[in-house]
Design a protein around this motif. Structure first.
Motif, PDB file in Angstrom:
ATOM      1  N   VAL A   1       0.827  -1.206   0.000  1.00 55.23           N
ATOM      2  CA  VAL A   1       0.000   0.000   0.000  1.00 55.23           C
ATOM      3  C   VAL A   1       0.863   1.258   0.000  1.00 55.23           C
ATOM      4  N   GLU A   2       0.229   2.379  -0.334  1.00 55.19           N
ATOM      5  CA  GLU A   2       0.922   3.667  -0.305  1.00 55.19           C
ATOM      6  C   GLU A   2       1.279   4.047   1.126  1.00 55.19           C
ATOM      7  N   SER A   3       0.302   3.946   2.003  1.00 56.82           N
ATOM      8  CA  SER A   3       0.494   4.274   3.410  1.00 56.82           C
ATOM      9  C   SER A   3      -0.546   3.511   4.216  1.00 56.82           C
ATOM     10  N   THR A   4      -0.320   3.366   5.501  1.00 59.53           N
ATOM     11  CA  THR A   4      -1.263   2.610   6.318  1.00 59.53           C
ATOM     12  C   THR A   4      -1.174   3.005   7.792  1.00 59.53           C
ATOM     13  N   CYS A   5      -2.330   2.906   8.465  1.00 56.35           N
ATOM     14  CA  CYS A   5      -2.370   3.123   9.907  1.00 56.35           C
ATOM     15  C   CYS A   5      -2.090   1.821  10.666  1.00 56.35           C
ATOM     16  N   ARG A   6      -2.094   0.706   9.944  1.00 53.78           N
ATOM     17  CA  ARG A   6      -1.880  -0.578  10.601  1.00 53.78           C
ATOM     18  C   ARG A   6      -0.493  -0.660  11.209  1.00 53.78           C
ATOM     19  N   LYS A   7      -0.435  -1.035  12.463  1.00 52.96           N
ATOM     20  CA  LYS A   7       0.857  -1.201  13.105  1.00 52.96           C
ATOM     21  C   LYS A   7       1.504  -2.491  12.612  1.00 52.96           C
ATOM     22  N   PRO A   8       2.802  -2.437  12.290  1.00 48.83           N
ATOM     23  CA  PRO A   8       3.462  -3.660  11.841  1.00 48.83           C
ATOM     24  C   PRO A   8       3.541  -4.686  12.964  1.00 48.83           C
ATOM     25  N   LYS A   9       3.551  -5.953  12.587  1.00 47.56           N
ATOM     26  CA  LYS A   9       3.603  -7.033  13.563  1.00 47.56           C
ATOM     27  C   LYS A   9       4.895  -6.991  14.356  1.00 47.56           C
ATOM     28  N   TYR A  10       5.982  -6.625  13.668  1.00 47.54           N
ATOM     29  CA  TYR A  10       7.295  -6.543  14.309  1.00 47.54           C
ATOM     30  C   TYR A  10       7.848  -5.135  14.132  1.00 47.54           C
ATOM     31  N   THR A  11       8.889  -4.808  14.875  1.00 44.25           N
ATOM     32  CA  THR A  11       9.529  -3.501  14.729  1.00 44.25           C
ATOM     33  C   THR A  11      10.031  -3.312  13.307  1.00 44.25           C
ATOM     34  N   ILE A  12      10.598  -4.383  12.748  1.00 40.66           N
ATOM     35  CA  ILE A  12      11.090  -4.309  11.373  1.00 40.66           C
ATOM     36  C   ILE A  12      10.079  -4.941  10.428  1.00 40.66           C
ATOM     37  N   THR A  13      10.130  -4.516   9.171  1.00 44.40           N
ATOM     38  CA  THR A  13       9.271  -5.108   8.147  1.00 44.40           C
ATOM     39  C   THR A  13      10.013  -6.203   7.392  1.00 44.40           C
ATOM     40  N   GLY A  14      11.272  -5.951   7.051  1.00 44.15           N
ATOM     41  CA  GLY A  14      12.028  -6.943   6.283  1.00 44.15           C
ATOM     42  C   GLY A  14      13.524  -6.724   6.361  1.00 44.15           C
ATOM     43  N   ILE A  15      14.260  -7.763   5.950  1.00 47.39           N
ATOM     44  CA  ILE A  15      15.721  -7.730   5.917  1.00 47.39           C
ATOM     45  C   ILE A  15      16.168  -8.250   4.559  1.00 47.39           C
TER      46      ILE A  15
END
Length: 439
Positions: free
Chosen positions: A275-289
């Motif tokens: 998505v362009e932007s979201t209010c959803r909080k990510p499950k983890y502090t990081i999104t990816g590595i």
């Protein structure tokens, strides 16, 4: 809802896979526009149809007999047609392909026939209209893609259609000469169709259940990313993470259309929403590595460097003159480090070194080779303190020596430099601390 669905080669490799795809499309009336790839591998040592076409055309281009190879390709499609119990013949299409191969129509034409033929089969199977991509995906005379003209032509062609199949990967010049995108270009076609019809969502179906937090070849069964922003995806894709052709992002991002990465073999999985932007909080502090090996670093040192106007520009001009791009450039008061691709740099290293000496008269230049860069990306890092500290702690416990750390001003990513041999242990350590222990 109005959806565009693109299916990759592994999703359409056989009649059995076609049936899965058909069930997915028919389960949702919103899935009105379908973009198929060419049939992929049916098993590990199988050959993709696109590669078969390249090999077949190579013989034709050399004036050699290519009949056996073309018959093998025809047989691949016939197996799918028979497995789907369709009353469809591709005899005329293959007769024309044979004629055009003999006439040396070009590699792009040859490669595009995989998607073209699969599109005909798909349209026949679904009962949808078939739209040849050569008629709606427009390239300029210099071979560059014409986005504006394509949007206009594609939108006009599809606006009154209830359902349609548009093959991926290729388009054409105004004279009909076929041009292909780079490998994975069916993703781009799907994105263009979604933008042209103002779709509510673009579903990209493949053989994984979404975008993974990190490389499954390094971490066993990594978690799936539930939601990722375009900016996060761009950062991860740049550092080597691949699920979606990165050029496929721009047409839908411009229109604010979300992309959903789904698994044909596990359609019940929600996959990853981009998505362009979201209010959803990510499950983890990081999104990816993600990361890459094969970098070299030039550490340039000079007293009072910070007060010398134009120092950085002069250094980078040396790289520019030698045709070398740089990846990162962390700096201190009297030091400046430039990270470059080692393979590009090695052939010209002495020219670059002498050029830097002439340009800025440094006190010293040190070279370090066999380095890897790792990007830790996540919108959640902005609201969580101590992310860099946790990364350092994880790497320390894994006995990984950090050569460089650089955080972007957006606080969206942290780049870490390590030795090549520490690349896999470093990714595993970072994954463990943020995902497994969730610190």
């Amino acid at each position: 809802m109005k959806k565009v669905v693109k299916f990759g080669g592994s999703s359409l490799a056989s009649a059995e896979q076609f049936k899965k795809v058909g069930a997915i499309i028919r389960s949702d009336a919103g899935r009105r526009f379908v973009v198929p790839s060419a049939p992929g591998k049916r098993f590990d040592k199988d050959t993709k149809v696109t590669d078969m076409l390249y090999a077949c055309y190579a013989l034709a281009a050399e004036g050699k007999d290519f009949g056996r190879e073309l018959r093998q390709i025809e047989q691949r499609y016939q197996e799918i047609i028979d497995g789907l119990e369709l009353k469809l013949s591709l005899e005329k299409e293959f007769s024309l392909i044979r004629e055009n191969f003999a006439g040396k129509a070009g590699k792009d034409y040859a490669a595009s026939r995989g998607e073209y033929l699969n599109g005909i089969v798909m349209a026949n199977y679904l009962g949808y209209e078939f739209v040849d991509a050569a008629e709606v995906i427009v390239f300029c005379e210099d071979g560059s893609f014409d986005m504006d003209k394509t949007t206009e032509v594609l939108g006009e062609r599809l606006k009154d259609m209830k359902n349609a199949v548009i093959p991926g990967f290729y388009g054409a010049l105004t004279d009909g000469h076929v041009i292909t995108f780079s490998r994975g270009g069916s993703d781009i076609t799907g994105s263009l169709v979604a933008a042209a019809i103002h779709a509510d969502i673009y579903e990209n179906w493949t053989d994984v259940s979404g975008f993974l937090v990190t490389d499954p070849r390094i971490v066993v069964n990594p978690e799936v990313i539930e939601t990722i922003t375009y900016r996060e995806l761009r950062e991860l894709s740049y550092m080597g993470a691949t699920v979606l052709h990165e050029e496929a992002i721009f047409p839908v991002r411009k229109e604010g259309i979300p992309i959903n990465i789904r698994n044909t073999n596990a359609p019940e999985d929600k996959g990853t929403l981009i998505v362009e932007s979201t209010c959803r909080k990510p499950k983890y502090t990081i999104t990816g590595i993600a990361g890459k090996k094969g970098f070299a670093a030039l550490n340039i040192e000079k007293d009072m460097m910070n007060s010398e106007v134009g120092f950085g520009r002069k250094v980078l001009e040396v790289f520019e003159k030698n045709g070398i791009s740089f990846e990162h450039m962390p700096s201190g008061i009297d030091t400046m480090t430039v990270f470059v691709h080692q393979s590009e740099f090695e052939e010209k290293e002495q020219k670059v070194l002498s050029g830097i000496h002439r340009a800025v008269s440094p006190d010293s230049i040190e070279l370090e080779s066999d380095l890897a860069l790792i990007a830790v990306v996540g919108r959640g890092m902005r609201s969580n303190r101590g992310t860099a500290g946790r990364i350092f702690s994880a790497l320390s416990h894994a006995n990984v020596n950090v050569k460089m750390i650089d955080q972007g001003s957006s606080e969206l990513n942290i780049i870490i430099g390590v030795k090549n041999e520490d690349f896999e242990p470093a990714i595993q350590a970072i994954y463990n601390i943020f995902v497994m222990t969730r610190l």
